[in-house]
Design a protein around this motif. Structure first.
Motif, PDB file in Angstrom:
ATOM      1  N   TYR A   2       0.796  -1.223   0.000  1.00  0.00           N
ATOM      2  CA  TYR A   2       0.000   0.000   0.000  1.00  0.00           C
ATOM      3  C   TYR A   2       0.829   1.273   0.000  1.00  0.00           C
ATOM      4  O   TYR A   2       0.277   2.354   0.125  1.00  0.00           O
ATOM      5  CB  TYR A   2      -0.920   0.014   1.228  1.00  0.00           C
ATOM      6  N   SER A   3       2.137   1.181  -0.125  1.00  0.00           N
ATOM      7  CA  SER A   3       2.981   2.362   0.046  1.00  0.00           C
ATOM      8  C   SER A   3       2.645   3.475  -0.951  1.00  0.00           C
ATOM      9  O   SER A   3       2.604   4.642  -0.570  1.00  0.00           O
ATOM     10  CB  SER A   3       4.461   2.008  -0.034  1.00  0.00           C
ATOM     11  N   PHE A   7       1.341   7.133   0.385  1.00  0.00           N
ATOM     12  CA  PHE A   7       2.039   8.391   0.116  1.00  0.00           C
ATOM     13  C   PHE A   7       1.239   9.301  -0.806  1.00  0.00           C
ATOM     14  O   PHE A   7       1.229  10.524  -0.630  1.00  0.00           O
ATOM     15  CB  PHE A   7       3.446   8.134  -0.422  1.00  0.00           C
ATOM     16  N   HIS A   8       0.539   8.727  -1.754  1.00  0.00           N
ATOM     17  CA  HIS A   8      -0.309   9.538  -2.645  1.00  0.00           C
ATOM     18  C   HIS A   8      -1.393  10.236  -1.822  1.00  0.00           C
ATOM     19  O   HIS A   8      -1.626  11.441  -1.986  1.00  0.00           O
ATOM     20  CB  HIS A   8      -0.933   8.658  -3.735  1.00  0.00           C
ATOM     21  N   THR A   9      -2.017   9.491  -0.932  1.00  0.00           N
ATOM     22  CA  THR A   9      -3.057  10.063  -0.078  1.00  0.00           C
ATOM     23  C   THR A   9      -2.485  11.133   0.848  1.00  0.00           C
ATOM     24  O   THR A   9      -3.102  12.189   1.040  1.00  0.00           O
ATOM     25  CB  THR A   9      -3.755   8.956   0.744  1.00  0.00           C
TER      26      THR A   9
END
Length: 137
Positions: A2-3, A7-9
């Motif tokens: 989920y990295s 980070f996008h979120t």
């Protein structure tokens, strides 16, 4: 993994919060970057530009521009240090006079953002962020 999503979120949230803060501060003639410097100086007292850069994770050129704008607005002053090259940045009396208004506006804004976010979740998020930041430093 989920990295990328994580980070996008985080980046999306950061940009959104920055834009909303800028909207709140616009009526005072300030931006979020300026508020960050003012808040740190109010909290920690006089700091050098280098110390401000290190604390706020900002490179020297944008910090120089932010400080120059605040000097021009009459909210900070540069006081020579022991070394001629070193200058301490301090809030002026004008900034200290206006600070409660700025702080109130930011505080009201923050509260409106958190109104539907349970207090236990706020505490958990703060703990997670603080822990992560300490590990990065």
């Amino acid at each position: 993994m989920y990295s990328h999503d994580l980070f996008h979120t985080l980046h999306q949230l950061s940009r959104h919060l920055t834009n909303k803060l800028n909207e709140v501060l616009k009526s005072f003639g300030l931006y979020g970057a300026q508020w960050s410097v003012i808040f740190v100086l109010k909290s920690k007292g006089s700091l050098t530009q280098k110390e401000l850069c290190e604390y706020l994770f900002v490179e020297a050129p944008p910090m120089t521009r932010t400080i120059q704008r605040l000097v021009k607005q009459g909210y900070v002053k540069q006081v020579p240090g022991k070394d001629k090259r070193e200058k301490h940045i301090q809030l002026t009396e004008a900034a200290l006079k206006e600070y409660p208004k700025w702080e109130n506006a930011v505080s009201e804004h923050n509260q409106s953002l958190l109104k539907n976010f349970p207090e236990a979740s706020q505490e958990q998020l703060l703990t997670l962020q603080s822990s992560w930041l300490k590990k990065l430093l």
